[in-house]
Design an enzyme around this catalytic site. Structure first.
Site, PDB file in Angstrom:
ATOM      1  N   ASP A 104       0.847  -1.187   0.000  1.00  0.00           N
ATOM      2  CA  ASP A 104       0.000   0.000   0.000  1.00  0.00           C
ATOM      3  C   ASP A 104       0.885   1.240   0.000  1.00  0.00           C
ATOM      4  O   ASP A 104       1.318   1.695  -1.046  1.00  0.00           O
ATOM      5  CB  ASP A 104      -0.941  -0.060   1.205  1.00  0.00           C
ATOM      6  CG  ASP A 104      -2.008   1.023   1.210  1.00  0.00           C
ATOM      7  OD1 ASP A 104      -1.954   1.928   0.349  1.00  0.00           O
ATOM      8  OD2 ASP A 104      -2.884   0.992   2.079  1.00  0.00           O
ATOM      9  N   ASP A 160      -7.741  -7.103   7.545  1.00  0.00           N
ATOM     10  CA  ASP A 160      -8.809  -6.807   8.502  1.00  0.00           C
ATOM     11  C   ASP A 160      -9.187  -5.342   8.538  1.00  0.00           C
ATOM     12  O   ASP A 160      -8.470  -4.479   8.013  1.00  0.00           O
ATOM     13  CB  ASP A 160      -8.386  -7.224   9.909  1.00  0.00           C
ATOM     14  CG  ASP A 160      -7.383  -6.253  10.509  1.00  0.00           C
ATOM     15  OD1 ASP A 160      -7.702  -5.634  11.536  1.00  0.00           O
ATOM     16  OD2 ASP A 160      -6.280  -6.115   9.946  1.00  0.00           O
ATOM     17  N   ARG A 166     -11.003 -10.806   8.807  1.00  0.00           N
ATOM     18  CA  ARG A 166      -9.828 -11.569   8.378  1.00  0.00           C
ATOM     19  C   ARG A 166     -10.208 -12.952   7.836  1.00  0.00           C
ATOM     20  O   ARG A 166      -9.546 -13.489   6.966  1.00  0.00           O
ATOM     21  CB  ARG A 166      -8.877 -11.809   9.551  1.00  0.00           C
ATOM     22  CG  ARG A 166      -8.078 -10.651   9.978  1.00  0.00           C
ATOM     23  CD  ARG A 166      -7.036 -11.099  11.022  1.00  0.00           C
ATOM     24  NE  ARG A 166      -6.515  -9.986  11.765  1.00  0.00           N
ATOM     25  CZ  ARG A 166      -5.590  -9.152  11.318  1.00  0.00           C
ATOM     26  NH1 ARG A 166      -5.114  -9.313  10.114  1.00  0.00           N
ATOM     27  NH2 ARG A 166      -5.164  -8.153  12.058  1.00  0.00           N
TER      28      ARG A 166
END
Length: 177
Positions: A104, A160, A166
Site C-alpha cells: 500500500d 482486517d 480476516r
C-alpha cells in the site's frame, strides 16, 4: 433501527486467490530452485493465510517465521511503522523471503527490508499477495506479487478492519458506513 454493518463487495474470489497463490508459488520455486535454506518472514497478522497457502503450494522448503508489525489504525495508515516482535538472528546467511499481504504505502516493507538487511542474509526478496493501484509513498521493489486492487480499503483472506473480516475466504472492498 438502521443497519450500520458495512457492506463488502467481492473483488477477488476464493478460487481466484487460490489461482494467484499457485502462480506466485511457481515463480518463487523457480527463483529458489536448488536452495534448501529459505526462510519466509511473515508479517502478522494479515499475511498469515497467504504465507501458509504459499508454503503449501511450493516445492522448495520454506521455513516460516512470524513477525508482528503495526502501521494501521482503522482504515488509514498511521505513517508510523512499528516492528513489535524481534527478527531472529537465524536469518543470517540465509535466503529471506519477506511475505506481506498488501503493498500500500510501502512504509512497512521498506522499514522491514532495512531491518532485515542488518542481519546479513544471503539474499532478500519480497512476496506480496496484493498491490494497491496508486502511487506508493515509499517505492519498494516487489519480486513476487499478485494482482493489483483498486485504491480502496480491502478486507478478507487475512486483511482486517479493526480485527474483523480476516476470516473471509475472499478479498473484498469494505464500504464503511
Amino acid at each position: 433501527m438502521l443497519n450500520t454493518e458495512p457492506e463488502i463487495e467481492v473483488l477477488i474470489s476464493e478460487n481466484e486467490i487460490g489461482r494467484h497463490v499457485g502462480e506466485i508459488a511457481a515463480r518463487v520455486d523457480a527463483a529458489y530452485a536448488g536452495s534448501a535454506d529459505v526462510v519466509g518472514l511473515v508479517l502478522l497478522e494479515g499475511a498469515r493465510p497467504f504465507a501458509h497457502d504459499l508454503a503449501a503450494a511450493m516445492q522448495v522448503p520454506l521455513e516460516l517465521q512470524m513477525l508482528k508489525v503495526s502501521s494501521y489504525e482503522g482504515t488509514s495508515s498511521t505513517g508510523c511503522v512499528e516492528i513489535l516482535g524481534e527478527i531472529s538472528d537465524s536469518i543470517r546467511g540465509r535466503d529471506v523471503l519477506v511475505i506481506d499481504d498488501i503493498y500500500d504505502t510501502g512504509r512497512t516493507l521498506a522499514k522491514l527490508l532495512e531491518a532485515v538487511g542488518e542481519f546479513g542474509p544471503r539474499s532478500v526478496r519480497t512476496c506480496v499477495l496484493l498491490e494497491k493501484r496508486h502511487e506508493h509513498q515509499v517505492p519498494v521493489t516487489l519480486d513476487f506479487v499478485g494482482p493489483l486492487v483498486p485504491n480502496v480499503f480491502v478486507v478478507g483472506y487475512g486483511l482486517d478492519y479493526e480485527q474483523d473480516y480476516r476470516e473471509l475466504p475472499y478479498v473484498g472492498k469494505l464500504n464503511v458506513i
